[in-house]
Design an enzyme around this catalytic site. Structure first.
Site, mmCIF file in Angstrom:
data_model
loop_
_atom_site.group_PDB
_atom_site.id
_atom_site.type_symbol
_atom_site.label_atom_id
_atom_site.label_comp_id
_atom_site.label_asym_id
_atom_site.label_seq_id
_atom_site.Cartn_x
_atom_site.Cartn_y
_atom_site.Cartn_z
ATOM 1 N N ARG A 14 0.850 -1.188 0.000
ATOM 2 C CA ARG A 14 0.000 0.000 0.000
ATOM 3 C C ARG A 14 0.889 1.243 0.000
ATOM 4 O O ARG A 14 2.115 1.155 0.096
ATOM 5 C CB ARG A 14 -0.919 0.027 1.229
ATOM 6 C CG ARG A 14 -0.180 0.057 2.564
ATOM 7 C CD ARG A 14 -1.149 0.065 3.725
ATOM 8 N NE ARG A 14 -0.444 0.318 4.987
ATOM 9 C CZ ARG A 14 -1.046 0.595 6.145
ATOM 10 N NH1 ARG A 14 -2.374 0.650 6.192
ATOM 11 N NH2 ARG A 14 -0.353 0.818 7.233
ATOM 12 N N GLY A 15 0.254 2.405 -0.096
ATOM 13 C CA GLY A 15 0.936 3.672 0.101
ATOM 14 C C GLY A 15 2.138 3.890 -0.794
ATOM 15 O O GLY A 15 2.087 3.670 -2.013
ATOM 16 N N ILE A 16 3.237 4.313 -0.192
ATOM 17 C CA ILE A 16 4.443 4.626 -0.946
ATOM 18 C C ILE A 16 4.964 3.390 -1.677
ATOM 19 O O ILE A 16 5.380 3.465 -2.836
ATOM 20 C CB ILE A 16 5.520 5.200 -0.008
ATOM 21 C CG1 ILE A 16 5.093 6.582 0.510
ATOM 22 C CG2 ILE A 16 6.867 5.308 -0.719
ATOM 23 C CD1 ILE A 16 6.000 7.142 1.594
ATOM 24 N N ARG A 36 3.363 -7.771 5.188
ATOM 25 C CA ARG A 36 2.676 -8.745 6.031
ATOM 26 C C ARG A 36 1.384 -9.262 5.399
ATOM 27 O O ARG A 36 1.040 -10.434 5.539
ATOM 28 C CB ARG A 36 2.351 -8.116 7.390
ATOM 29 C CG ARG A 36 3.559 -7.907 8.302
ATOM 30 C CD ARG A 36 3.084 -7.460 9.681
ATOM 31 N NE ARG A 36 4.182 -7.359 10.624
ATOM 32 C CZ ARG A 36 4.781 -6.233 10.950
ATOM 33 N NH1 ARG A 36 4.391 -5.099 10.370
ATOM 34 N NH2 ARG A 36 5.760 -6.204 11.831
ATOM 35 N N ASP A 58 6.506 -11.308 7.566
ATOM 36 C CA ASP A 58 6.815 -10.353 8.630
ATOM 37 C C ASP A 58 8.326 -10.272 8.704
ATOM 38 O O ASP A 58 8.986 -11.172 9.230
ATOM 39 C CB ASP A 58 6.226 -10.828 9.954
ATOM 40 C CG ASP A 58 6.607 -9.928 11.127
ATOM 41 O OD1 ASP A 58 7.344 -8.928 10.915
ATOM 42 O OD2 ASP A 58 6.195 -10.231 12.261
ATOM 43 N N GLY A 87 8.082 0.269 6.939
ATOM 44 C CA GLY A 87 8.318 1.079 8.129
ATOM 45 C C GLY A 87 7.010 1.443 8.794
ATOM 46 O O GLY A 87 5.930 1.273 8.223
ATOM 47 N N TYR A 150 11.025 6.698 16.425
ATOM 48 C CA TYR A 150 10.988 6.724 14.955
ATOM 49 C C TYR A 150 12.104 7.608 14.417
ATOM 50 O O TYR A 150 12.816 7.235 13.474
ATOM 51 C CB TYR A 150 9.616 7.247 14.520
ATOM 52 C CG TYR A 150 9.401 7.357 13.033
ATOM 53 C CD1 TYR A 150 9.046 6.250 12.281
ATOM 54 C CD2 TYR A 150 9.506 8.590 12.386
ATOM 55 C CE1 TYR A 150 8.816 6.357 10.911
ATOM 56 C CE2 TYR A 150 9.278 8.717 11.026
ATOM 57 C CZ TYR A 150 8.939 7.593 10.295
ATOM 58 O OH TYR A 150 8.713 7.707 8.944
ATOM 59 N N LYS A 154 15.223 6.467 12.011
ATOM 60 C CA LYS A 154 15.420 7.035 10.677
ATOM 61 C C LYS A 154 16.771 7.749 10.571
ATOM 62 O O LYS A 154 17.393 7.718 9.492
ATOM 63 C CB LYS A 154 14.276 7.983 10.328
ATOM 64 C CG LYS A 154 12.932 7.294 10.151
ATOM 65 C CD LYS A 154 12.926 6.289 8.997
ATOM 66 C CE LYS A 154 11.525 5.764 8.720
ATOM 67 N NZ LYS A 154 11.491 4.811 7.591
#
Length: 252
Positions: A14-16, A36, A58, A87, A150, A154
């Site tokens: 999904r997403g990025i 996952r 996972d 992430g 976080y 990063k």
């Protein structure tokens, strides 16, 4: 369109990650997706205009990174393009961060990318060509309140990228990080929900607060991040960089 390469995208459901998959598939690369959720992976794979495989996993589980790479290698051969995108983030003031929460942020956001880079590099350097792009965050460039774990992970990821790039600079392998600000993704939706629940503000008000964090006044799109990832794949002279995709929030 250049030579078709074997590409592995973590967090590809999904997403990025999904946007990067679409961009690199459109450029003709074979796309292996891992995350996952098998259902999310299958939905993304069904929309890609390229040869695709999915490897649900996972990646924080012992041995999972090696198992994913082995599955891709058996199907297509060595991974030539690694997009370390998986992430997640949590929010809490430092005194309330538990050891378990701290460790979970390091495991997913730093240790898993390290394990992926370690697993990918031998084949890439032996072949004399490889591309590694880690999706980091502007939190790799500055301190943000309430996301200390976080942010620390990063920052570590950007350090890993720089060290790996220095080691591989003469081998034909490039290693870069793309550092987005708040992107219009399900992860940001979760941040909006958390802000609304904590402050009592409306979700629209909470989202507007995140939009204003970018000087351009809006969220970054996943496609804008994917375009920067594609640039790192295409251009062999870019390595060791943390490229901000943040609407001008951090000028570096």
């Amino acid at each position: 369109m250049g030579e078709a390469r074997v590409c592995l995208i973590t967090g590809g459901g999904r997403g990025i990650g999904a946007a990067i998959a679409h961009r690199l598939a459109a450029e003709g690369h074979r796309i292996a997706l891992t995350a996952r959720s098998a259902g999310q992976l299958d939905k993304v794979a069904a929309t890609l205009p390229a040869e695709t495989c999915t490897v649900p996993a996972d990646l924080t589980a012992p041995g999972a990174v090696d198992d994913v790479f082995t599955a891709v290698e058996r199907r297509w051969g060595p991974v030539e393009i690694l997009i370390a995108n998986a992430g997640a983030g949590t929010s809490a003031p430092i005194p309330r961060i538990t050891d378990a929460e701290w460790q979970s942020m390091l495991d997913l956001n730093l240790t898993v990318p390290f394990q992926c880079v370690r697993r990918a590099l031998p084949a890439m350097t032996a072949a004399g060509w490889g591309r590694i792009v880690a999706v980091a965050s502007v939190a790799a460039k500055r301190g943000e309140p309430y996301i200390a774990a976080y942010t620390a992970a990063k920052h570590g990821l950007l350090g890993l990228v720089r060290a790996a790039a220095a080691e591989t600079a003469s081998t034909g392998v490039t290693v870069n990080a793309v550092c987005p600000a708040y992107v219009d993704t399900p992860m940001t939706d979760s941040s909006v929900d958390a802000i609304a629940a904590t402050t009592g503000r409306s979700p629209d008000d909470a989202r507007a607060t995140l939009e204003r964090k970018q000087p351009i006044g809006r969220l970054i799109t996943p496609e804008e991040v994917a375009g920067t990832v594609a640039l790192c794949v295409q251009n062999g002279a870019i390595t060791g960089q943390g490229i901000n995709v943040d609407g001008g929030a951090v000028q570096s």
